[in-house]
Design a protein around this motif. Structure first.
Motif, short mmCIF file in Angstrom:
data_model
loop_
_atom_site.label_atom_id
_atom_site.label_comp_id
_atom_site.label_asym_id
_atom_site.label_seq_id
_atom_site.Cartn_x
_atom_site.Cartn_y
_atom_site.Cartn_z
N ARG A 163 0.86 -1.18 0.00
CA ARG A 163 0.00 0.00 0.00
C ARG A 163 0.89 1.23 0.00
O ARG A 163 1.43 1.64 1.03
CB ARG A 163 -0.92 0.02 1.22
N LEU A 164 1.04 1.83 -1.15
CA LEU A 164 1.91 3.00 -1.26
C LEU A 164 1.35 4.21 -0.50
O LEU A 164 2.10 5.11 -0.15
CB LEU A 164 2.11 3.35 -2.73
N LEU A 169 -3.84 13.11 -4.44
CA LEU A 169 -3.24 11.90 -5.02
C LEU A 169 -3.14 10.77 -4.00
O LEU A 169 -3.28 9.60 -4.33
CB LEU A 169 -1.86 12.22 -5.58
N ALA A 170 -2.91 11.13 -2.73
CA ALA A 170 -2.70 10.09 -1.72
C ALA A 170 -3.90 9.16 -1.60
O ALA A 170 -3.77 8.02 -1.16
CB ALA A 170 -2.42 10.74 -0.37
N GLY A 171 -5.09 9.63 -2.00
CA GLY A 171 -6.26 8.78 -1.91
C GLY A 171 -6.49 7.92 -3.14
O GLY A 171 -7.45 7.15 -3.18
N ASP A 172 -5.63 8.02 -4.13
CA ASP A 172 -5.78 7.26 -5.39
C ASP A 172 -4.56 6.36 -5.55
O ASP A 172 -3.54 6.76 -6.11
CB ASP A 172 -5.91 8.24 -6.55
N GLU A 173 -4.68 5.15 -5.07
CA GLU A 173 -3.54 4.22 -5.09
C GLU A 173 -3.02 3.96 -6.50
O GLU A 173 -1.81 4.05 -6.74
CB GLU A 173 -3.94 2.91 -4.41
N PRO A 174 -3.87 3.65 -7.49
CA PRO A 174 -3.34 3.41 -8.84
C PRO A 174 -2.64 4.63 -9.42
O PRO A 174 -1.59 4.49 -10.07
CB PRO A 174 -4.59 3.04 -9.65
#
Length: 393
Positions: free
Chosen positions: A77-78, A111-116
């Motif tokens: 999980r990045l 961006l932190a909420g969009d893993e892909p």
């Protein structure tokens, strides 16, 4: 057995044989000579694939690799790594300034909420390098550390009489400074530290833990009886070499390698109170601290990069192998378990015992669980670094 030959008959026999051979050649026609089929030229050996590009740092070699080479890359999980990366971007090293500027802009857009999307950005902007020793060793060692939580007093008492010191006035002019044993035994060393006491602990092993970890949290009892939490931060040391008391106990035959965790060392000390001082003196390094307010208990201590450490996502490294601020992919296992521990972390700290190419000290955080995990961490390690594509490492 070799046959017997009459040497006197050899010339005659040879002449007779030659005559028969000539007769045969003149009376029996020989078939025409066949032209041998052309021999196809040997196929040229396929050239070996070109070696992967590599570069050398003072204590490591980096070899070009791919994201596909990272074990477990797609499972991490990045989003859990992202805060540690942004923390490092507060003080970015020069090669990371452009990437950090992009990261701050992306963070503002969520961006932190969009893993892909985070994974795509990272794979597009960074390049993978495998870390190995200068002689090609790809496997190393991961240990663990934590921020200790301890009770202390501002004044010495019959129960709390182990001091934690600030920097002595003559530290810069006396190199190396007194050893741990000399500090405990020489009046001159004790006089130089008089008045530099920050707080007092009950157990000398707790003081050693703080010296090894480099920082800690104290619940301090003030002279008026009130209590408050403060943080001790690393401020310097006596310039003496660090030596592991666990290694000394192994060499003495007191503990096995498997037993030489911090819980095992504490248990040995309880069984051998008369040898406690002898064990402590095996590590001549002595650390000095400065006190800082603990304004936010959810924020970790500052590492050597000068930014707060993130539990489970910050590591200490040898900066001559991996520079501060570098994302590092770890391929290792959980303490005392075959379960894999594979994740992206940030190189944000160092330590006197952290030297070499494939070497990391994993920051577990603070509290009892972190202490337990850190004390048991001694795992085989493989590591890769991620570096901006437009920057030369």
């Amino acid at each position: 057995m070799r046959p017997f030959l009459n040497r006197r008959l050899l010339p005659a026999a040879a002449a007779l044989g030659l005559g028969l051979l000539l007769a045969a050649c003149t009376s029996i026609p020989l078939p025409p000579l066949e032209t041998p089929p052309p021999v196809a030229p040997a196929a040229a050996a396929e050239p070996p694939p070109p070696a992967a590009p590599s570069l050398e740092r003072p204590r490591a070699r980096w070899v070009a690799a791919r994201f596909e080479d990272l074990p477990g890359w797609e499972a991490d999980r990045l989003q859990a790594w992202w805060p540690a990366f942004l923390a490092g971007c507060v003080r970015p090293p020069a090669p990371w300034q452009a990437a950090c500027a992009q990261a701050r802009q992306l963070a503002a857009t969520g961006l932190a909420g969009d893993e892909p999307a985070l994974r795509r950005w990272l794979q597009g902007e960074l390049r993978v390098w495998r870390v190995e020793g200068l002689e090609g060793q790809t496997e190393g060692l991961m240990t663990g550390y934590h921020e200790p939580l301890m009770a202390a007093s501002r004044r010495a008492s019959t129960q709390r009489k182990v001091p934690l010191h600030g920097v002595p006035a003559d530290l810069a002019s006396r190199r190396p400074w007194w050893t741990r044993q000399q500090i405990d035994t020489l009046p001159a060393a004790q006089a130089a530290l008089k008045g530099r006491e920050i707080a007092w602990l009950e157990d000398p092993l707790d003081a050693l833990v703080l010296h090894i970890q480099g920082s800690g949290r104290l619940r301090v009892t003030e002279p008026d009886g009130s209590q408050r939490w403060v943080r001790l931060a690393f401020a310097g040391h006596n310039d003496q070499p660090y030596r592991s008391v666990g290694r000394w106990l192994i060499e003495q035959g007191e503990l096995t390698l498997a037993e030489a965790s911090w819980p095992g060392i504490k248990a040995w000390a309880r069984r051998n109170p008369k040898r406690l001082q002898e064990m402590l003196w095996q590590n001549p390094r002595y650390v000095f601290f400065r006190e800082e307010p603990l304004t936010d208990p959810t924020v970790g201590p500052r590492g050597a990069q000068g930014v707060p450490l993130t539990p489970g996502r910050s590591i200490a490294v040898d900066p001559l192998s991996i520079p501060y601020g570098t994302p590092v992919w770890l391929d290792t296992t959980e303490p005392l378990s075959p379960q894999p521990l594979r994740r992206l972390v940030q190189a944000q700290d160092t330590g006197s015992a952290i030297t070499g190419a494939v070497r990391a000290d994993y920051f577990w955080g603070w509290g009892e669980d972190a202490e337990s995990q850190a004390g048991r961490t001694r795992q085989p390690l493989r590591a890769w670094v991620l570096w901006p594509r437009d920057q030369t490492p």
